[in-house]
Design a protein around this motif. Structure first.
Motif, mmCIF file in Angstrom:
data_model
loop_
_atom_site.group_PDB
_atom_site.id
_atom_site.type_symbol
_atom_site.label_atom_id
_atom_site.label_comp_id
_atom_site.label_asym_id
_atom_site.label_seq_id
_atom_site.Cartn_x
_atom_site.Cartn_y
_atom_site.Cartn_z
ATOM 1 N N PRO A 106 118.958 60.123 77.114
ATOM 2 C CA PRO A 106 119.171 59.540 75.787
ATOM 3 C C PRO A 106 120.453 58.715 75.678
ATOM 4 O O PRO A 106 120.596 57.919 74.751
ATOM 5 C CB PRO A 106 119.248 60.765 74.865
ATOM 6 N N SER A 107 121.375 58.900 76.631
ATOM 7 C CA SER A 107 122.643 58.168 76.592
ATOM 8 C C SER A 107 122.584 56.846 77.339
ATOM 9 O O SER A 107 123.559 56.096 77.334
ATOM 10 C CB SER A 107 123.759 59.040 77.194
ATOM 11 N N SER A 108 121.460 56.557 78.002
ATOM 12 C CA SER A 108 121.373 55.357 78.824
ATOM 13 C C SER A 108 121.013 54.142 77.973
ATOM 14 O O SER A 108 119.992 54.136 77.280
ATOM 15 C CB SER A 108 120.321 55.557 79.919
ATOM 16 N N TYR A 109 121.850 53.115 78.033
ATOM 17 C CA TYR A 109 121.579 51.862 77.334
ATOM 18 C C TYR A 109 122.321 50.720 78.003
ATOM 19 O O TYR A 109 123.256 50.924 78.788
ATOM 20 C CB TYR A 109 121.984 51.954 75.853
ATOM 21 N N LEU A 110 121.898 49.498 77.704
ATOM 22 C CA LEU A 110 122.519 48.291 78.241
ATOM 23 C C LEU A 110 122.389 47.180 77.215
ATOM 24 O O LEU A 110 121.284 46.903 76.738
ATOM 25 C CB LEU A 110 121.848 47.887 79.554
ATOM 26 N N VAL A 111 123.497 46.541 76.868
ATOM 27 C CA VAL A 111 123.470 45.396 75.957
ATOM 28 C C VAL A 111 124.328 44.276 76.525
ATOM 29 O O VAL A 111 125.255 44.501 77.297
ATOM 30 C CB VAL A 111 123.965 45.757 74.530
ATOM 31 N N ILE A 112 123.978 43.038 76.130
ATOM 32 C CA ILE A 112 124.790 41.864 76.431
ATOM 33 C C ILE A 112 125.407 41.382 75.132
ATOM 34 O O ILE A 112 124.709 41.184 74.141
ATOM 35 C CB ILE A 112 123.949 40.746 77.072
ATOM 36 N N HIS A 113 126.727 41.192 75.151
ATOM 37 C CA HIS A 113 127.446 40.766 73.945
ATOM 38 C C HIS A 113 127.664 39.253 73.891
ATOM 39 O O HIS A 113 127.331 38.612 72.896
ATOM 40 C CB HIS A 113 128.808 41.459 73.869
ATOM 41 N N SER A 114 128.239 38.691 74.946
ATOM 42 C CA SER A 114 128.716 37.310 74.863
ATOM 43 C C SER A 114 128.633 36.613 76.212
ATOM 44 O O SER A 114 128.449 37.250 77.262
ATOM 45 C CB SER A 114 130.172 37.272 74.381
ATOM 46 N N ILE A 115 128.788 35.279 76.152
ATOM 47 C CA ILE A 115 128.856 34.420 77.334
ATOM 48 C C ILE A 115 130.172 33.655 77.280
ATOM 49 O O ILE A 115 130.583 33.191 76.222
ATOM 50 C CB ILE A 115 127.690 33.414 77.366
ATOM 51 N N ARG A 116 130.805 33.500 78.448
ATOM 52 C CA ARG A 116 132.025 32.704 78.537
ATOM 53 C C ARG A 116 131.839 31.663 79.642
ATOM 54 O O ARG A 116 131.478 32.012 80.771
ATOM 55 C CB ARG A 116 133.225 33.600 78.848
ATOM 56 N N THR A 117 132.050 30.394 79.310
ATOM 57 C CA THR A 117 131.847 29.330 80.289
ATOM 58 C C THR A 117 132.690 28.107 79.946
ATOM 59 O O THR A 117 133.110 27.934 78.790
ATOM 60 C CB THR A 117 130.352 28.926 80.355
ATOM 61 N N ASP A 118 132.903 27.250 80.946
ATOM 62 C CA ASP A 118 133.560 25.961 80.712
ATOM 63 C C ASP A 118 132.533 24.829 80.656
ATOM 64 O O ASP A 118 132.902 23.649 80.647
ATOM 65 C CB ASP A 118 134.595 25.675 81.800
ATOM 66 N N GLY A 119 131.256 25.191 80.600
ATOM 67 C CA GLY A 119 130.203 24.186 80.580
ATOM 68 C C GLY A 119 129.475 24.124 79.251
ATOM 69 O O GLY A 119 129.924 24.675 78.238
ATOM 70 N N GLU A 120 128.333 23.457 79.274
ATOM 71 C CA GLU A 120 127.506 23.314 78.092
ATOM 72 C C GLU A 120 126.105 23.841 78.382
ATOM 73 O O GLU A 120 125.655 23.879 79.532
ATOM 74 C CB GLU A 120 127.415 21.834 77.673
ATOM 75 N N PHE A 121 125.413 24.221 77.314
ATOM 76 C CA PHE A 121 124.070 24.774 77.449
ATOM 77 C C PHE A 121 123.036 23.659 77.259
ATOM 78 O O PHE A 121 123.162 22.830 76.353
ATOM 79 C CB PHE A 121 123.848 25.887 76.419
ATOM 80 N N HIS A 122 122.014 23.689 78.094
ATOM 81 C CA HIS A 122 121.007 22.635 78.090
ATOM 82 C C HIS A 122 119.625 23.220 77.808
ATOM 83 O O HIS A 122 119.389 24.417 77.974
ATOM 84 C CB HIS A 122 121.020 21.905 79.432
ATOM 85 N N THR A 123 118.715 22.334 77.422
ATOM 86 C CA THR A 123 117.375 22.765 77.033
ATOM 87 C C THR A 123 116.641 23.442 78.193
ATOM 88 O O THR A 123 116.721 22.995 79.341
ATOM 89 C CB THR A 123 116.544 21.564 76.559
ATOM 90 N N LEU A 124 115.935 24.502 77.875
ATOM 91 C CA LEU A 124 115.102 25.207 78.846
ATOM 92 C C LEU A 124 113.667 24.713 78.735
ATOM 93 O O LEU A 124 113.147 24.540 77.633
ATOM 94 C CB LEU A 124 115.137 26.713 78.599
ATOM 95 N N GLU A 125 113.042 24.504 79.872
ATOM 96 C CA GLU A 125 111.645 24.079 79.882
ATOM 97 C C GLU A 125 110.747 25.278 79.576
ATOM 98 O O GLU A 125 110.907 26.357 80.152
ATOM 99 C CB GLU A 125 111.287 23.503 81.245
ATOM 100 N N GLU A 126 109.812 25.087 78.673
ATOM 101 C CA GLU A 126 108.871 26.154 78.342
ATOM 102 C C GLU A 126 107.828 26.298 79.436
ATOM 103 O O GLU A 126 107.283 25.311 79.917
ATOM 104 C CB GLU A 126 108.185 25.863 77.005
ATOM 105 N N LYS A 127 107.564 27.521 79.825
ATOM 106 C CA LYS A 127 106.546 27.760 80.841
ATOM 107 C C LYS A 127 105.164 27.806 80.188
ATOM 108 O O LYS A 127 105.029 28.173 79.027
ATOM 109 C CB LYS A 127 106.855 29.054 81.590
ATOM 110 N N PRO A 128 104.119 27.470 80.939
ATOM 111 C CA PRO A 128 102.792 27.331 80.328
ATOM 112 C C PRO A 128 102.096 28.641 79.982
ATOM 113 O O PRO A 128 101.174 28.643 79.179
ATOM 114 C CB PRO A 128 101.997 26.572 81.401
ATOM 115 N N TYR A 129 102.531 29.766 80.595
ATOM 116 C CA TYR A 129 101.818 31.026 80.395
ATOM 117 C C TYR A 129 102.770 32.173 80.106
ATOM 118 O O TYR A 129 103.960 32.116 80.424
ATOM 119 C CB TYR A 129 100.986 31.370 81.637
ATOM 120 N N LYS A 130 102.177 33.219 79.523
ATOM 121 C CA LYS A 130 102.906 34.460 79.269
ATOM 122 C C LYS A 130 102.058 35.632 79.775
ATOM 123 O O LYS A 130 100.850 35.667 79.542
ATOM 124 C CB LYS A 130 103.191 34.653 77.774
#
Length: 369
Positions: A106-130
């Motif tokens: 019950p104590s096991s968990y994992l979270v992501i809080h933040s990102i740190r970078t000197d770059g910029e974020f770019h568009t992600l291509e959508e994949k055709p299937y799920k």
């Protein structure tokens, strides 16, 4: 370097079921995580993990190649994903949870809080299937990591990376999600426990978890199926249900409840108990269809033997007759052998690769049709 909360990043793809919250983002299931296209020379992620027995592991991917895998500490801290790379080039980054949801801790968990970078974020291509994968220890990637002689039940031996789910999805250019738990089945767990069946938790974000921290993170909320509709639902259950016939009766010492999948004296399955298994398969198919009205559903089985295969076929034939649903099929996966076995007598990397090769070919035909 600039710091961003996840809800401040427009070009961000979240993999895996969540309760819709990004700050912080909990990673509940195998293969869940985030994906980014980012320029810059350096990128760090801020993670937070907790556990008593079963620590989370994190996998780092750069341009579709796994470059790191690490055990996480019980704290909130920064991890470097890359540094010193060409700042002008856009890198595809994927950060994934390597280990299944740990229902026993019950104590096991994992979270992501933040990102740190000197770059910029770019568009992600959508994949055709799920694709949505549902399964047990095989789908959790238990035994993919480690030498054949390893038998300890620990987080280290799990892998979402060298896993037939990830390999299949990559072959089909599909986004995917995984819902899996070692030892669990469609009716009972390997030791006959009826509380350890995947179907009863399917409608929750990650309902098989326990603990106050997971409740706060939204694990027990109703899943928003409309937000992510798969083209394919792949169910790999039955291995533990078959094992239950060979195990002693399960008994809850607190309530006195008990359950046993029985064998006859001649080594055949008890007819009444096998009917219960088949009805559990039918019931789960109905639940999957209710939440995924347009998905192809494929029940796969066979990486650790096929004793339940005739009964899976019978159950699905009965389901199709009762409902008229023709978008359901069965596919037999290749068995694991002495050359392809991994640790803990589970399928190893070679077994997962072979299974993915055959499964992706079959799924490609379904998608083509």
């Amino acid at each position: 370097m600039k710091e961003y909360r996840l809800d401040e990043i427009e070009n961000l793809k979240v993999h895996g079921r969540t309760a819709g919250v990004l700050s912080p983002l909990p990673l509940f299931w195998t293969g869940s995580g985030i994906e980014l296209n980012v320029s810059g020379s350096e990128l760090w992620i801020e993670v937070e993990a907790g556990y008593k027995e079963y620590e989370p592991w994190l996998g780092l991917w750069v341009n579709s190649i796994p470059v790191g895998r690490q055990m996480l500490n019980r704290e909130r801290y920064w991890i470097c994903v890359f540094r010193g790379m060409n700042a002008e080039k856009v890198k595809n980054i994927r950060i994934i949870r390597e280990v299944q949801a740990m229902s026993g801790d019950p104590s096991s968990y994992l979270v992501i809080h933040s990102i740190r970078t000197d770059g910029e974020f770019h568009t992600l291509e959508e994949k055709p299937y799920k694709i949505e994968f549902i399964g047990d220890s095989i789908t959790s990637g238990e035994g993919v990591v480690g030498a054949k002689e390893e038998e300890d039940w620990i987080s280290m031996w799990f892998s979402a990376t060298d896993n037939y789910t990830a390999i299949t999805a990559n072959a089909l250019q599909a986004d995917y999600r995984v819902l899996s738990q070692s030892g669990w089945g469609v009716l009972t767990s390997w030791d006959n426990n009826p509380d350890c069946s995947i179907p009863q938790y399917y409608d929750k974000v990650c309902g098989l978890l326990k603990g106050e921290i997971n409740e706060k993170l939204g694990a027990f909320k109703e899943n928003d199926f409309n937000a992510w509709q798969p083209d394919l639902v792949v169910v790999n259950l039955g291995t533990n249900d078959g094992s239950a016939f060979l195990q002693p009766e399960w008994c809850d010492e607190t309530t006195g409840r008990h359950h046993k999948q029985r064998m006859n004296g001649d080594g055949t399955y008890h007819a009444e108990d096998m009917e219960a298994f088949k009805e559990a398969v039918i019931s789960f198919l109905k639940k999957i269809r209710a939440y995924n009205p347009k998905s192809q559903i494929v029940w796969v089985y066979g990486m650790l033997g096929i004793p339940m295969m005739p009964y899976i076929y019978q159950a699905i034939d009965t389901y199709k007759i009762r409902t008229g649903d023709k978008q359901v099929s069965v596919f037999q996966l290749p068995n694991t052998n002495d050359k392809t076995v991994g640790s803990r007598w589970h399928p190893g990397k070679l077994s997962h690769k072979k299974a993915a090769e055959e499964l992706s070919g079959y799924l490609r035909e379904l998608l083509g049709n």
